[in-house]
Design a protein around this motif. Structure first.
Motif, PDB file in Angstrom:
ATOM      1  N   SER A  80       0.895  -1.339  -0.011  1.00 20.32           N
ATOM      2  CA  SER A  80      -0.007  -0.174  -0.002  1.00 20.32           C
ATOM      3  C   SER A  80       0.919   1.120  -0.080  1.00 20.32           C
ATOM      4  O   SER A  80       2.069   1.378   0.414  1.00 20.32           O
ATOM      5  CB  SER A  80      -0.773  -0.095   1.230  1.00 20.32           C
ATOM      6  OG  SER A  80      -1.727   1.232   1.246  1.00 20.32           O
ATOM      7  N   ASP A 127      -4.864   3.674   1.482  1.00 20.90           N
ATOM      8  CA  ASP A 127      -5.972   2.626   2.005  1.00 20.90           C
ATOM      9  C   ASP A 127      -5.161   1.400   2.001  1.00 20.90           C
ATOM     10  O   ASP A 127      -4.823   0.848   1.018  1.00 20.90           O
ATOM     11  CB  ASP A 127      -7.174   2.527   0.732  1.00 20.90           C
ATOM     12  CG  ASP A 127      -8.273   1.708   1.199  1.00 20.90           C
ATOM     13  OD1 ASP A 127      -8.275   1.230   2.340  1.00 20.90           O
ATOM     14  OD2 ASP A 127      -9.126   1.746   0.496  1.00 20.90           O
ATOM     15  N   TYR A 128      -5.385   0.686   3.129  1.00 23.45           N
ATOM     16  CA  TYR A 128      -4.701  -0.456   3.362  1.00 23.45           C
ATOM     17  C   TYR A 128      -5.493  -1.694   2.858  1.00 23.45           C
ATOM     18  O   TYR A 128      -4.914  -2.691   3.101  1.00 23.45           O
ATOM     19  CB  TYR A 128      -4.081  -0.549   4.955  1.00 23.45           C
ATOM     20  CG  TYR A 128      -3.422   0.414   5.243  1.00 23.45           C
ATOM     21  CD1 TYR A 128      -1.792   0.337   4.946  1.00 23.45           C
ATOM     22  CD2 TYR A 128      -3.458   1.514   5.758  1.00 23.45           C
ATOM     23  CE1 TYR A 128      -1.134   1.286   5.176  1.00 23.45           C
ATOM     24  CE2 TYR A 128      -2.645   2.491   6.253  1.00 23.45           C
ATOM     25  CZ  TYR A 128      -1.413   2.349   6.000  1.00 23.45           C
ATOM     26  OH  TYR A 128      -0.293   3.559   6.176  1.00 23.45           O
ATOM     27  N   ASP A 152      -6.399   2.677  -3.047  1.00 21.68           N
ATOM     28  CA  ASP A 152      -5.151   3.114  -2.817  1.00 21.68           C
ATOM     29  C   ASP A 152      -4.545   3.735  -3.784  1.00 21.68           C
ATOM     30  O   ASP A 152      -3.886   4.826  -3.690  1.00 21.68           O
ATOM     31  CB  ASP A 152      -4.295   1.980  -2.155  1.00 21.68           C
ATOM     32  CG  ASP A 152      -3.077   2.623  -1.755  1.00 21.68           C
ATOM     33  OD1 ASP A 152      -3.077   3.391  -0.835  1.00 21.68           O
ATOM     34  OD2 ASP A 152      -2.012   1.945  -1.946  1.00 21.68           O
TER      35      ASP A 152
END
Length: 146
Positions: free
Chosen positions: A56, A60-61, A67
């Motif tokens: 990432s 956004d993980y 992401d």
């Protein structure tokens, strides 16, 4: 003193040579066990692979597409809008302190005075009657620097 420095340098050199000789690359016969490869087991898994090994960018993980889109948008905003257009606006914006205008007006005034044959700077710019200067007797031996 210099003898101590030479001895210290010699011992450091010998230590570094010993460390470099002792370092070597070691390989294991179990190199296939170190990496886990997940292969799709069904047609659905093969059609929709789940990318487990993505890194990432910090926006956004959990969702890779969100992401990547947020990363691209933020870099576009930072580089294109801020750096490129910001530099363009800063370079070509009008002079807020009117320095260019004042210099232009000064050159025009100098040209007008040269053509009219008047002094470029009026020696009586300030009315001499508005202030009092000391006489020569009052000044005495004081050095005057102009």
């Amino acid at each position: 003193m210099s003898v101590l420095i030479r001895l210290a340098n010699r011992s450091m050199l010998q230590r570094s040579m010993a460390l470099s000789l002792s370092r070597s690359i070691k390989t294991s016969q179990k190199k296939d066990d170190t990496a886990a490869v997940i292969t799709p087991s069904s047609k659905e898994d093969f059609a929709n692979p789940n990318p487990k090994n993505w890194v990432s960018y910090g926006f956004d993980y959990k969702d890779k597409t969100n992401d990547r889109n947020t990363t691209k948008l933020s870099f576009f905003t930072a580089v294109t809008l801020c750096l490129v257009w910001g530099t363009f606006l800063w370079s070509y914006s009008p002079d807020p302190q009117l320095r260019d205008w004042a210099q232009r007006e000064a050159y025009l005034e100098l040209r007008r005075r040269e053509q009219a044959g008047v002094d470029l700077v009026n020696p009586n710019y300030v009315d001499p009657a508005s202030f009092n200067l000391p006489s020569d007797e009052e000044l005495g031996d004081v050095e005057i620097i102009i």
